[in-house]
Enzyme design. Structure first.
Site, PDB file in Angstrom:
ATOM      1  N   HIS A  83       0.882  -1.189   0.000  1.00  0.00           N
ATOM      2  CA  HIS A  83       0.000   0.000   0.000  1.00  0.00           C
ATOM      3  C   HIS A  83       0.914   1.232   0.000  1.00  0.00           C
ATOM      4  O   HIS A  83       1.788   1.343  -0.854  1.00  0.00           O
ATOM      5  CB  HIS A  83      -0.924  -0.111   1.228  1.00  0.00           C
ATOM      6  CG  HIS A  83      -2.078   0.830   1.267  1.00  0.00           C
ATOM      7  ND1 HIS A  83      -2.486   1.592   0.208  1.00  0.00           N
ATOM      8  CD2 HIS A  83      -2.934   1.156   2.299  1.00  0.00           C
ATOM      9  CE1 HIS A  83      -3.547   2.331   0.557  1.00  0.00           C
ATOM     10  NE2 HIS A  83      -3.823   2.079   1.826  1.00  0.00           N
ATOM     11  N   HIS A 114      -2.196  -1.911  -9.571  1.00  0.00           N
ATOM     12  CA  HIS A 114      -3.125  -1.285  -8.636  1.00  0.00           C
ATOM     13  C   HIS A 114      -4.384  -2.121  -8.574  1.00  0.00           C
ATOM     14  O   HIS A 114      -4.803  -2.706  -9.568  1.00  0.00           O
ATOM     15  CB  HIS A 114      -3.463   0.143  -9.069  1.00  0.00           C
ATOM     16  CG  HIS A 114      -4.072   0.946  -7.975  1.00  0.00           C
ATOM     17  ND1 HIS A 114      -5.419   0.925  -7.698  1.00  0.00           N
ATOM     18  CD2 HIS A 114      -3.503   1.773  -7.064  1.00  0.00           C
ATOM     19  CE1 HIS A 114      -5.651   1.717  -6.662  1.00  0.00           C
ATOM     20  NE2 HIS A 114      -4.516   2.240  -6.256  1.00  0.00           N
ATOM     21  N   ASP A 132       2.890   5.697  -6.538  1.00  0.00           N
ATOM     22  CA  ASP A 132       4.136   5.583  -5.778  1.00  0.00           C
ATOM     23  C   ASP A 132       5.373   5.424  -6.644  1.00  0.00           C
ATOM     24  O   ASP A 132       6.488   5.474  -6.138  1.00  0.00           O
ATOM     25  CB  ASP A 132       4.048   4.395  -4.802  1.00  0.00           C
ATOM     26  CG  ASP A 132       3.166   4.737  -3.621  1.00  0.00           C
ATOM     27  OD1 ASP A 132       3.101   5.922  -3.278  1.00  0.00           O
ATOM     28  OD2 ASP A 132       2.549   3.822  -3.057  1.00  0.00           O
TER      29      ASP A 132
HETATM   30  N1  ACO Z   1       4.827  -6.737 -10.333  1.00  0.00           N
HETATM   31  C1  ACO Z   1       4.692  -7.943 -10.945  1.00  0.00           C
HETATM   32  N2  ACO Z   1       3.524  -8.624 -10.978  1.00  0.00           N
HETATM   33  C2  ACO Z   1       2.462  -8.072 -10.398  1.00  0.00           C
HETATM   34  C3  ACO Z   1       2.540  -6.804  -9.763  1.00  0.00           C
HETATM   35  C4  ACO Z   1       3.771  -6.136  -9.734  1.00  0.00           C
HETATM   36  N3  ACO Z   1       3.917  -4.943  -9.143  1.00  0.00           N
HETATM   37  N4  ACO Z   1       1.312  -6.500  -9.261  1.00  0.00           N
HETATM   38  C5  ACO Z   1       0.504  -7.523  -9.576  1.00  0.00           C
HETATM   39  N5  ACO Z   1       1.193  -8.467 -10.263  1.00  0.00           N
HETATM   40  C6  ACO Z   1       0.660  -9.713 -10.839  1.00  0.00           C
HETATM   41  C7  ACO Z   1       0.390 -10.749  -9.778  1.00  0.00           C
HETATM   42  O1  ACO Z   1       1.522 -11.545  -9.541  1.00  0.00           O
HETATM   43  C8  ACO Z   1      -0.758 -11.522 -10.398  1.00  0.00           C
HETATM   44  O2  ACO Z   1      -0.220 -12.355 -11.377  1.00  0.00           O
HETATM   45  P1  ACO Z   1      -0.922 -13.831 -11.644  1.00  0.00           P
HETATM   46  O3  ACO Z   1      -2.283 -13.506 -12.171  1.00  0.00           O
HETATM   47  O4  ACO Z   1      -0.039 -14.472 -12.647  1.00  0.00           O
HETATM   48  O5  ACO Z   1      -0.935 -14.525 -10.329  1.00  0.00           O
HETATM   49  C9  ACO Z   1      -1.561 -10.429 -11.110  1.00  0.00           C
HETATM   50  O6  ACO Z   1      -0.606  -9.402 -11.413  1.00  0.00           O
HETATM   51  C10 ACO Z   1      -2.660  -9.844 -10.263  1.00  0.00           C
HETATM   52  O7  ACO Z   1      -2.108  -9.555  -8.977  1.00  0.00           O
HETATM   53  P2  ACO Z   1      -2.997  -9.291  -7.692  1.00  0.00           P
HETATM   54  O8  ACO Z   1      -2.122  -9.304  -6.486  1.00  0.00           O
HETATM   55  O9  ACO Z   1      -4.183 -10.179  -7.708  1.00  0.00           O
HETATM   56  O10 ACO Z   1      -3.468  -7.829  -8.030  1.00  0.00           O
HETATM   57  P3  ACO Z   1      -4.092  -6.823  -7.058  1.00  0.00           P
HETATM   58  O11 ACO Z   1      -4.875  -5.907  -7.904  1.00  0.00           O
HETATM   59  O12 ACO Z   1      -4.778  -7.485  -5.932  1.00  0.00           O
HETATM   60  O13 ACO Z   1      -2.805  -6.082  -6.440  1.00  0.00           O
HETATM   61  C11 ACO Z   1      -1.275  -4.464  -5.744  1.00  0.00           C
HETATM   62  C12 ACO Z   1      -2.648  -4.728  -6.388  1.00  0.00           C
HETATM   63  C13 ACO Z   1      -1.253  -5.040  -4.328  1.00  0.00           C
HETATM   64  C14 ACO Z   1      -1.085  -2.951  -5.639  1.00  0.00           C
HETATM   65  C15 ACO Z   1      -0.179  -5.117  -6.622  1.00  0.00           C
HETATM   66  O14 ACO Z   1      -0.267  -4.630  -7.930  1.00  0.00           O
HETATM   67  C16 ACO Z   1       1.220  -4.886  -6.043  1.00  0.00           C
HETATM   68  O15 ACO Z   1       1.655  -5.634  -5.170  1.00  0.00           O
HETATM   69  N6  ACO Z   1       1.974  -3.851  -6.553  1.00  0.00           N
HETATM   70  C17 ACO Z   1       3.283  -3.551  -6.039  1.00  0.00           C
HETATM   71  C18 ACO Z   1       3.176  -2.742  -4.742  1.00  0.00           C
HETATM   72  C19 ACO Z   1       2.700  -1.320  -4.979  1.00  0.00           C
HETATM   73  O16 ACO Z   1       3.204  -0.617  -5.853  1.00  0.00           O
HETATM   74  N7  ACO Z   1       1.732  -0.876  -4.153  1.00  0.00           N
HETATM   75  C20 ACO Z   1       1.239   0.518  -4.189  1.00  0.00           C
HETATM   76  C21 ACO Z   1      -0.173   0.600  -4.662  1.00  0.00           C
HETATM   77  S1  ACO Z   1      -0.706   2.298  -4.709  1.00  0.00           S
HETATM   78  C22 ACO Z   1      -1.082   2.642  -3.116  1.00  0.00           C
HETATM   79  O17 ACO Z   1      -1.462   1.808  -2.349  1.00  0.00           O
HETATM   80  C23 ACO Z   1      -0.889   4.063  -2.624  1.00  0.00           C
END
Ligand code: ACO
Length: 332
Positions: A219, A258, A314
């Site tokens: 987050h 996201h 971010d």
């Molecule tokens: N890098 C690589 N792969 C990713 C990333 C990433 N940053 N984010 C998601 N994925 C992939 C997952 O591995 C998953 O792959 P799969 O379908 O093969 O298993 C798919 O994309 C979906 O991932 P989920 O975790 O289900 O997606 P969700 O929408 O729930 O996650 C999140 C959102 C938590 C923000 C995720 O994208 C993440 O971890 N990003 C990196 C951390 C980040 O930048 N957070 C800041 C968000 S903005 C904020 O909160 C202010």
């Protein structure tokens, strides 16, 4: 029974504050586009908007700013508490603990009248910059700087942190970052606050839950991790292999993806422009080149395309904070 991972198919409520169209990359606060607010508004005006569901008149804004500024300082007990915290503590742990501690000196902590809640909201909002700046100065062995009620919140924060008046570009960049982070519907930290307040607990407890949730690296804590990641890559030419290794090892690229946005996060676009303004004064952050290359590599890779993974708010904000000299653990 059905386990709904990540509350994927569950609507726990609707926010009247933010409208988000994750497919089109639109974010509005109370019907006003975030780009418009970032361009033409101030953080204080945006807070008024979010709390009252309308923009203030000039007179209302002035009186609201006066109310906020009257609460800028911390009591001597709170300052004493800040000074007693171990200097190696993480600023987000400090913020969470101090937000919680604000309840200790509020005799109306449990009064749930709207008037009392409004007063508490002003208290927490106005004192947060003093907590963050104060702790950083304590750990650097510096005297705390008194807030200056003639300054807006962003400028006053930089003043209390550095003990010198910030330039216009830096103060405006912080103002814009505050606007961009002011609300985001029922996101993870807001949800955490809602769970706590729904038990008829108090606002300080709810906000303590929210800060604890915000600090998580998936987050709000992501921006600090983005900086670690960009620094670890080494150089422009290493970006491609870094991305390939991350995919092979199934490690996430911080600052990408996201829960709601399945297109470019509109806040990331604004942050990028704001970064340019800051770099005109501070000089270019060399990590920008690596960040832009990373974006280019990721956005042309089928893994990211298929999953709609774009830079989020971010991804670029950390470059601004670093250029302005903030320690990395203070980014969130
Ligand atoms: N890098 C690589 N792969 C990713 C990333 C990433 N940053 N984010 C998601 N994925 C992939 C997952 O591995 C998953 O792959 P799969 O379908 O093969 O298993 C798919 O994309 C979906 O991932 P989920 O975790 O289900 O997606 P969700 O929408 O729930 O996650 C999140 C959102 C938590 C923000 C995720 O994208 C993440 O971890 N990003 C990196 C951390 C980040 O930048 N957070 C800041 C968000 S903005 C904020 O909160 C202010």
């Amino acid at each position: 029974m059905h386990i709904d991972k990540g509350l994927d198919n569950t609507i726990i409520g609707e926010s009247r504050k933010s409208f988000i169209d994750g497919q089109a990359g639109i974010l509005e606060y109370v019907g006003i586009d975030i780009d418009d607010l970032a361009r033409n508004s101030t953080f204080e005006e945006v807070v008024f908007l979010l709390w009252n569901d309308r923009l203030p008149t000039a007179a209302e804004l002035e009186s609201f700013e006066t109310e906020l500024r009257a609460e800028y300082s911390l009591s001597s007990e709170m300052v004493g508490m800040l000074k007693s915290i171990p200097h190696d503590a993480s600023p987000m742990h400090v913020l969470r603990s101090m937000v919680s501690s604000l309840a200790l000196e509020d005799p109306d902590c449990n009064d749930q009248s709207l008037e009392s809640e409004r007063r508490k909201a002003i208290r927490v909002l106005s004192k947060t910059p003093a907590i963050i700046a104060g702790f950083d100065r304590c750990r650097r062995g510096l005297e705390l700087i008194d807030p200056d009620p003639s300054l807006n919140m962003a400028t006053n924060f930089l003043w209390m942190l550095n003990g010198e008046m910030p330039g216009e570009a830096s103060a405006r960049a912080i103002d814009v970052c505050l606007i961009l982070h002011a609300d985001h519907g029922i996101n993870a930290s807001t949800f955490a606050a809602m769970v706590t307040i729904a038990t008829q607990s108090d606002m300080y407890s709810a906000l303590t839950s929210a800060v604890g949730t915000l600090r998580g690296p998936l987050h709000g804590g992501a921006n600090e991790r983005v900086m670690h990641m960009l620094q670890s890559i080494g150089g422009h030419d290493e970006v491609e292999s870094f991305v390939m290794n991350s995919l092979e090892n199934k490690t996430r690229i911080m600052g990408f993806g996201h829960r709601v946005y399945k297109s470019y996060d509109p806040r990331a676009t604004i942050i990028k422009k704001t970064a340019d303004e800051v770099f005109k004064v501070t000089g270019m952050n060399p990590l920008l080149d690596i960040a832009m290359k990373l974006e280019e590599v990721a956005l042309s890779d089928s893994y990211f395309i298929d999953r709609n993974l774009y830079p989020n708010v971010d991804f670029y904000s950390d470059l601004i904070y670093e250029a302005m000299g903030f320690p990395m653990d203070m980014f969130t």
